[in-house]
Design an enzyme around this catalytic site. Structure first.
Site, short mmCIF file in Angstrom:
data_model
loop_
_atom_site.label_atom_id
_atom_site.label_comp_id
_atom_site.label_asym_id
_atom_site.label_seq_id
_atom_site.Cartn_x
_atom_site.Cartn_y
_atom_site.Cartn_z
N TYR A 1 0.83 -1.20 0.00
CA TYR A 1 0.00 0.00 0.00
C TYR A 1 0.87 1.25 0.00
O TYR A 1 2.08 1.17 0.21
CB TYR A 1 -0.96 -0.01 1.20
CG TYR A 1 -0.33 0.29 2.53
CD1 TYR A 1 0.48 -0.65 3.16
CD2 TYR A 1 -0.55 1.51 3.18
CE1 TYR A 1 1.05 -0.38 4.39
CE2 TYR A 1 0.02 1.78 4.41
CZ TYR A 1 0.83 0.83 5.01
OH TYR A 1 1.39 1.10 6.23
N GLU B 1 11.17 2.06 14.81
CA GLU B 1 10.29 3.10 14.26
C GLU B 1 8.95 3.01 14.96
O GLU B 1 8.73 2.15 15.80
CB GLU B 1 10.13 2.92 12.74
CG GLU B 1 9.47 1.60 12.36
CD GLU B 1 9.32 1.42 10.85
OE1 GLU B 1 9.24 2.42 10.13
OE2 GLU B 1 9.24 0.25 10.42
N LYS C 1 6.54 -1.96 2.05
CA LYS C 1 5.31 -1.40 2.62
C LYS C 1 4.16 -2.37 2.38
O LYS C 1 3.27 -2.13 1.56
CB LYS C 1 5.03 -0.01 2.03
CG LYS C 1 4.08 0.81 2.90
CD LYS C 1 4.16 2.27 2.55
CE LYS C 1 3.10 3.08 3.25
NZ LYS C 1 3.17 3.04 4.72
N LEU D 1 10.78 1.21 7.65
CA LEU D 1 10.28 1.69 6.36
C LEU D 1 10.98 3.02 6.06
O LEU D 1 11.08 3.89 6.94
CB LEU D 1 8.77 1.92 6.42
CG LEU D 1 8.16 2.38 5.10
CD1 LEU D 1 8.06 1.20 4.13
CD2 LEU D 1 6.79 3.00 5.31
N1 PMP Z 1 7.04 3.54 9.26
C1 PMP Z 1 5.88 2.87 9.19
C2 PMP Z 1 5.79 1.51 9.79
C3 PMP Z 1 4.76 3.45 8.55
O1 PMP Z 1 3.61 2.78 8.45
C4 PMP Z 1 4.86 4.77 8.03
C5 PMP Z 1 3.68 5.45 7.42
N2 PMP Z 1 3.27 4.86 6.24
C6 PMP Z 1 6.10 5.42 8.13
C7 PMP Z 1 7.17 4.78 8.75
C8 PMP Z 1 6.28 6.82 7.57
O2 PMP Z 1 6.31 6.78 6.17
P1 PMP Z 1 5.83 8.04 5.30
O3 PMP Z 1 6.62 9.20 5.77
O4 PMP Z 1 6.16 7.65 3.91
O5 PMP Z 1 4.38 8.19 5.54
#
Ligand code: PMP
Length: 285
Positions: free
Chosen positions: A33, A182, A149, A207
Site C-alpha cells: 500500500y 520506528e 510497505k 520503512l
Molecule cells: N514507518 C511505518 C511503519 C509506517 O507505516 C509509516 C507510514 N506509512 C512510516 C514509517 C512513515 O512513512 P511516510 O513518511 O512515507 O508516511
C-alpha cells in the site's frame, strides 16, 4: 455526498465497494500500500510515493496493475470525487483473486487495485502538534523486511491499540538490543543535547518514510546536523526533543515516552520549526 472508492476499474460508492473473498490481500495480506498526504487538494510527494510503491511491488514480485500515468489519473480522480481538500489518499495493490493456495497464483492473475480518499481536519492535527503527543514502547515483533510497505500490519495494529489504551497516539517498536526501530505508522527521531538530529538508518529494519526523506532536505536547509544511527529508549527519554514523521502528520512532536516527559514536556523548538517549514520542501501534484 457518498464516499467513492476506486475498485478494479470502477468508481463505486463505499457501500458497494468490495473485493472478492479470495482476494489474496484478504486471505494472506499478500499486497502493498501507499498513503499520500492531500493538502489543498494536491497530492504531496506523489513521485516519491510511487517510486517506493514500485520498489515494494518488485520486492514481492507483484506486477503494477496499470501504468503510472493511469494511476496518477485514478489517484487525482478519487480525491476529486470525494472533494478531499485536506486528508489522505490510500492505495492498495494485492496479488489478485485466485483459489486460496499459498504459492503465487497462476501467471496472468491480475493484481487488484483499490484507491480511497479520506478527509483529515487540519485543525485537529495542528492541535496534536501544539500539545505534542505521547508514545509508548513495545517489543518489535515484526518480520525482517519491514522496508517493504506490505499490508501485513498485525503487529502495527496491536501496537497502536496498546498505545491508545494507554492514552498515547503512537507506539515505538524496540528491537531486542534496546534500540528504537520506528513507530507503528511513523519514523522515530530525537534531538540530542548537542542539537544533533538523530534517526535510524533506513535499512531493512524500518520503512524508508517519504516524510523522513524530505525532512533530510529540510534539515540541510536549516543547517542542522543529521546523524543516522540507532538510539535507545533511555537515550530518547533523556533527549532534548523527540518527534515522529509520517505522510499524514508530517512532523509531530513527542512529549512523553512511556509516561516520562521528554525535555521540558512541551514540543521542541527544532521539531516545531521543521514542521512549519516542511511543505516548502515537498512536491505537489
Ligand atoms: N514507518 C511505518 C511503519 C509506517 O507505516 C509509516 C507510514 N506509512 C512510516 C514509517 C512513515 O512513512 P511516510 O513518511 O512515507 O508516511
Amino acid at each position: 455526498m457518498p464516499r467513492i472508492a476506486y475498485v478494479n476499474g470502477r468508481y463505486l460508492p463505499h457501500r458497494a465497494a468490495a473485493v472478492h473473498v479470495e482476494d489474496r490481500g484478504y486471505q494472506f495480506a499478500d499486497g502493498v500500500y501507499e498513503v499520500c498526504e492531500v493538502r489543498a487538494g494536491r497530492l504531496i510527494d506523489q513521485r516519491r510515493h510511487m517510486e517506493r510503491l514500485q520498489r515494494s511491488l518488485s520486492e514481492l514480485r507483484i506486477a503494477m496493475p496499470m501504468p503510472l500515468r493511469a494511476l496518477d489519473v485514478v489517484l487525482h480522480e478519487v480525491v476529486r470525487r470525494n472533494a478531499v481538500r485536506n486528508g489522505i489518499v490510500y492505495l492498495q495493490i494485492t496479488r489478485g483473486v485466485a483459489k486460496r493456495d499459498h504459492p503465487f497464483p497462476p501467471a496472468g492473475t491480475r493484481p487488484a487495485l483499490v484507491v480511497t480518499a479520506s478527509r483529515i481536519d487540519p485543525a485537529r492535527t495542528e492541535a496534536f502538534a501544539t500539545g505534542g503527543i505521547a508514545v509508548i514502547t513495545v517489543p518489535d515483533n515484526r518480520w525482517e523486511r519491514v522496508d517493504i510497505k506490505s499490508i501485513a500490519l498485525l503487529p502495527n495494529v496491536l501496537a497502536k491499540q496498546a498505545a491508545r489504551e494507554q492514552g498515547a497516539r503512537e507506539a515505538w517498536f524496540v528491537a531486542a538490543d534496546g534500540t528504537v526501530t520506528e513507530g507503528a505508522s511513523s519514523n522515530a527521531w530525537i534531538v540530542t543535547a548537542d542539537n544533533e538530529v538523530v534517526t535510524r538508518p533506513a535499512d531493512h529494519s524500518i520503512l524508508r518514510g517519504i516524510t523522513r526523506t524530505v525532512l533530510l532536505d529540510v534539515l540541510r536547509a536549516h543547517d542542522l546536523t543529521l546523524v543516522e544511527r540507532s538510539f535507545t529508549v533511555a537515550e530518547a527519554m533523556a533527549a532534548r526533543e523527540a518527534f515522529i514523521t509520517s505522510a499524514s502528520q508530517t512532523v509531530m512532536p513527542v512529549v512523553r515516552i512511556d509516561g516520562r516527559a521528554v525535555g521540558n514536556g512541551a514540543p521542541g523548538l527544532i521539531a516545531t520549526a521543521l514542521r512549519a517549514d516542511f511543505h516548502r520542501f515537498a512536491e505537489e501534484s
